[in-house]
Motif scaffolding. Structure first.
Motif, PDB file in Angstrom:
ATOM      1  N   UNK A   1       0.828  -1.204   0.000  1.00  0.00           N
ATOM      2  CA  UNK A   1       0.000   0.000   0.000  1.00  0.00           C
ATOM      3  C   UNK A   1       0.868   1.262   0.000  1.00  0.00           C
ATOM      4  N   UNK A   2       1.927   1.253   0.812  1.00  0.00           N
ATOM      5  CA  UNK A   2       2.826   2.404   0.854  1.00  0.00           C
ATOM      6  C   UNK A   2       3.530   2.606  -0.486  1.00  0.00           C
ATOM      7  N   UNK A   3       3.966   1.502  -1.101  1.00  0.00           N
ATOM      8  CA  UNK A   3       4.605   1.600  -2.418  1.00  0.00           C
ATOM      9  C   UNK A   3       3.637   2.161  -3.454  1.00  0.00           C
ATOM     10  N   UNK A   4       2.408   1.734  -3.398  1.00  0.00           N
ATOM     11  CA  UNK A   4       1.377   2.214  -4.329  1.00  0.00           C
ATOM     12  C   UNK A   4       1.143   3.721  -4.128  1.00  0.00           C
ATOM     13  N   UNK A   5       1.011   4.134  -2.877  1.00  0.00           N
ATOM     14  CA  UNK A   5       0.812   5.552  -2.577  1.00  0.00           C
ATOM     15  C   UNK A   5       2.017   6.390  -2.998  1.00  0.00           C
ATOM     16  N   UNK A   6       3.213   5.865  -2.759  1.00  0.00           N
ATOM     17  CA  UNK A   6       4.437   6.563  -3.126  1.00  0.00           C
ATOM     18  C   UNK A   6       4.495   6.750  -4.643  1.00  0.00           C
ATOM     19  N   UNK A   7       4.129   5.708  -5.389  1.00  0.00           N
ATOM     20  CA  UNK A   7       4.124   5.805  -6.845  1.00  0.00           C
ATOM     21  C   UNK A   7       3.105   6.851  -7.297  1.00  0.00           C
ATOM     22  N   UNK A   8       1.933   6.855  -6.693  1.00  0.00           N
ATOM     23  CA  UNK A   8       0.902   7.832  -7.047  1.00  0.00           C
ATOM     24  C   UNK A   8       1.375   9.258  -6.784  1.00  0.00           C
ATOM     25  N   UNK A   9       2.048   9.467  -5.645  1.00  0.00           N
ATOM     26  CA  UNK A   9       2.557  10.800  -5.326  1.00  0.00           C
ATOM     27  C   UNK A   9       3.637  11.229  -6.315  1.00  0.00           C
ATOM     28  N   UNK A  10       4.489  10.290  -6.696  1.00  0.00           N
ATOM     29  CA  UNK A  10       5.523  10.603  -7.680  1.00  0.00           C
ATOM     30  C   UNK A  10       4.885  10.974  -9.023  1.00  0.00           C
ATOM     31  N   UNK A  11       3.885  10.222  -9.423  1.00  0.00           N
ATOM     32  CA  UNK A  11       3.205  10.491 -10.684  1.00  0.00           C
ATOM     33  C   UNK A  11       2.552  11.875 -10.666  1.00  0.00           C
ATOM     34  N   UNK A  12       1.872  12.181  -9.574  1.00  0.00           N
ATOM     35  CA  UNK A  12       1.222  13.491  -9.447  1.00  0.00           C
ATOM     36  C   UNK A  12       2.267  14.604  -9.468  1.00  0.00           C
TER      37      UNK A  12
END
Length: 103
Positions: A10-21
């Motif tokens: 979940x943290x990896x997924x959120x981190x990827x989303x933040x990087x994308x944004x």
């Protein structure tokens, strides 16, 4: 152990989303700033070109008239120069008003 793995995913997924944004926002801001800076650069180049043309014309006129010395503005400011300065100031103020009313 399963909870830790799930939390890690979940943290990896959120981190990827933040990087994308962050990358998307940075890209959008960069495009807009580049566009505005390009407009400023083109306007500056046009102004510089016109100024150089005016200087060449004035220099040619002065050579044609064999002008050796000129009174500087601090010694004498003619009425036509005051009128020209006021005209330019009014034009700039009018353009600013039009620009602000469009926004």
């Amino acid at each position: 152990m399963d909870a830790i793995l799930e939390e890690h995913k979940e943290l990896n997924k959120n981190h990827w989303n933040l990087q994308y944004i962050a990358q998307t926002v940075a890209h959008t801001v960069n495009e807009r700033i580049s566009t505005e800076l390009n407009r400023v650069r083109l306007g500056t180049n046009n102004t510089d070109r016109n100024t150089q043309i005016l200087i060449e014309l004035l220099q040619g006129f002065m050579q044609l008239r064999n002008v050796e010395h000129i009174p500087t503005i601090d010694l004498y400011k003619p009425e036509f120069l005051i009128h020209a300065e006021n005209t330019v100031k009014e034009r700039i103020a009018h353009q600013k008003q039009r620009k602000h009313s469009r926004q």
